[in-house]
Design an enzyme around this catalytic site. Sequence first.
Site, PDB file in Angstrom:
ATOM      1  N   ASP A  83      18.288 -15.435  10.978  1.00 30.27           N
ATOM      2  CA  ASP A  83      18.545 -14.311  10.074  1.00 30.27           C
ATOM      3  C   ASP A  83      17.386 -13.328  10.193  1.00 30.27           C
ATOM      4  O   ASP A  83      16.322 -13.552   9.629  1.00 30.27           O
ATOM      5  CB  ASP A  83      18.668 -14.793   8.619  1.00 30.27           C
ATOM      6  CG  ASP A  83      19.952 -15.580   8.369  1.00 30.27           C
ATOM      7  OD1 ASP A  83      20.476 -16.178   9.327  1.00 30.27           O
ATOM      8  OD2 ASP A  83      20.411 -15.609   7.209  1.00 30.27           O
TER       9      ASP A  83
ATOM     10  N   LYS B 201      24.476  -9.051   7.571  1.00 31.77           N
ATOM     11  CA  LYS B 201      24.166  -9.647   6.274  1.00 31.77           C
ATOM     12  C   LYS B 201      23.583  -8.578   5.368  1.00 31.77           C
ATOM     13  O   LYS B 201      22.812  -7.735   5.827  1.00 31.77           O
ATOM     14  CB  LYS B 201      23.169 -10.796   6.512  1.00 31.77           C
ATOM     15  CG  LYS B 201      22.581 -11.443   5.286  1.00 31.77           C
ATOM     16  CD  LYS B 201      21.716 -12.647   5.684  1.00 31.77           C
ATOM     17  CE  LYS B 201      20.884 -13.145   4.521  1.00 31.77           C
ATOM     18  NZ  LYS B 201      19.975 -14.247   4.884  1.00 31.77           N
TER      19      LYS B 201
ATOM     20  N   LYS C 189      27.967 -11.759   5.989  1.00 31.80           N
ATOM     21  CA  LYS C 189      27.300 -12.611   5.003  1.00 31.80           C
ATOM     22  C   LYS C 189      26.713 -11.776   3.877  1.00 31.80           C
ATOM     23  O   LYS C 189      25.651 -11.181   4.021  1.00 31.80           O
ATOM     24  CB  LYS C 189      26.182 -13.431   5.679  1.00 31.80           C
ATOM     25  CG  LYS C 189      25.373 -14.290   4.708  1.00 31.80           C
ATOM     26  CD  LYS C 189      24.332 -15.143   5.409  1.00 31.80           C
ATOM     27  CE  LYS C 189      23.426 -15.851   4.404  1.00 31.80           C
ATOM     28  NZ  LYS C 189      22.344 -16.621   5.050  1.00 31.80           N
TER      29      LYS C 189
END
Lengths: 293, 308
Positions: free
Chosen positions: B145, B208, B244
């Site tokens: 991430d 995300k 996400k």
Amino acid sequence: MGRLEVLKTYKVYIGGKFPRTESGRYYTPTNAKGEQLGNICLSSRKDVRNSVVAARKAFGGWSERAANNRGQILYRIAEMLEGRKAQFIEEIIFQGATKKDAEKEVSIAIDRLIYYAGWCDKYTQVLSSVNPVASAHFNFSVHEPMGVIGVVADKHTSLIGLVSLMAPVIAGGNTCVVIASEGLPLCSVTFAEVLNSSDVPGGVVNILTGKVGEMMPPLASHMDVNGIVYSGDDKKEIKDLEESTALNMKRISVYSADWMNSDEQDIYKIADCQEVKTTWHPIENIGGASSSY
Amino acid sequence: MNKKNGTANHRIPDFSLSPRIDKVGVEERVSRFQTRSIKTSAKLQGLKMVLNMIDLTTLEGKDTPGKVRQMCYKAQHLHDYHPGLPSVAAVCVYPTMVGVAKKGVEGSGVKVASVSTAFPSGQAPLKIKLADTKFAVSEGADEIDMVISRGKFLRGEYNYVFDEIAAIKEVCGDARLKVILETGELVTLDNVRRASDIAMYAGADFIKTSTGKIQPAATMQVTYTMLEAIRDFMDETGIKVGMKPAGGISNSKLALHNLVMVKEVLGGEWLNNDWFRFGASSLANDVLMQIMKAETGNYQSSDYFSID
């Protein structure tokens, strides 16, 4: 031209706010003469759920507050109630009582709040104990609030039954969700306004109106409610209560009392919503002649 | 999961021409997702799906191996009192905790995601970000991430942001790359859309919303804007990108509304944890309590669930 009277909207009290019931439903109880008391919120199980969430959130702060400060706040409720005495008397008369009884009911309610205000910073001294044990431990038991308490108020009175149950619960540091009298709901809502203007943090007391039969089961079986106090003698209700509270072994206290009696108040009603914590402190059995403490 | 060749064969658009977003229209559309009523068996199925999409996250300075091990255990044993519950999708930790987490979830199918690139601010030279990422990958992270350089983005240096994501993607190897836009710092939905486009063309496997350190985080408006960007990207290139939302989704109702939104914008294909995740630490317990409420009929207490 005559003036059109502005009628009061009776709403429920959750988390220090006055929302309408999430269900949007109402009921209209009447007095003995057949006059409508008002449009009263017919609360649902979701209102119960929301109230328990509010009460749980308020529990931390309320239980950790200094005991004497809790006493001051209870005293403040009494002061505010005194100031609005006339309104309560009027409502109680409208719901069917005589003027004499109504005046008596409000006076006792005020006195009872002051009675429990006084106990706030004293009941632990009276109830707690140092226990003799057969080993070298300093062993003591202290009382702690249970948490969120469900209060099923007296059905036959509008104000005094509610105050008599609620006051010892919050004096002991608990927060509560109150189911008001179904047939005599007016004072419960007005009392919520008193609470709201007397330094009681939002969520410490939550008051719902509606059918006991609808709200009591979800309250009694709610895993996040730690105890129930109930006023009345309805055998079926009490049996249902005992069954549904068994899930998380809530303690239930059933009172069948005449709340108008000025003696119906004692420290044991505070104790009913306390957990006893006993601590074994490995120092020595304090108090003997050779004890170093 | 289709293994893709990236966007090498596609024309890279001029990101300054990314579509502008009609904020009022987005709000209107989003408010309609929130009116869907999902009850009984559909609700239960939705809740279990949510559980299986959660990236259980701990990203704190005070994280210890013990805390991470505890979280890994929770990821696989959400509520043993109720058999048959799914596990979460992944655990999300700092690079230094990847080794511990990897051991903690061994053999369970739960993936290990690691934040990297000087998370959460992203204020470090590329060299250090690459080293950070390489370390996480070498420790065994299944997913990376990364955060984008918001400062550069806001200054209009879109090429820098693009190149940086592409460079990180290169060192990820087999690990899937989630690109965190930190939408709370991008301020406008136009920026969110543009950053989404940059991230996807640069090779993101997932986009995300947030780090969870900045408010507002994953609002439905932002998530909706990103889902639309994913759909347009899919139409343009044929490449599927995951989504996400992270931060701020702490209750079941909101999570279910998100699923409705994914289904209606992207379709059912995205409704599994290969393509949709929730980054959350406290969502799991609320979902568990809702599931138990649905199964037993009684309102639940956090006293009977594991600590987050």
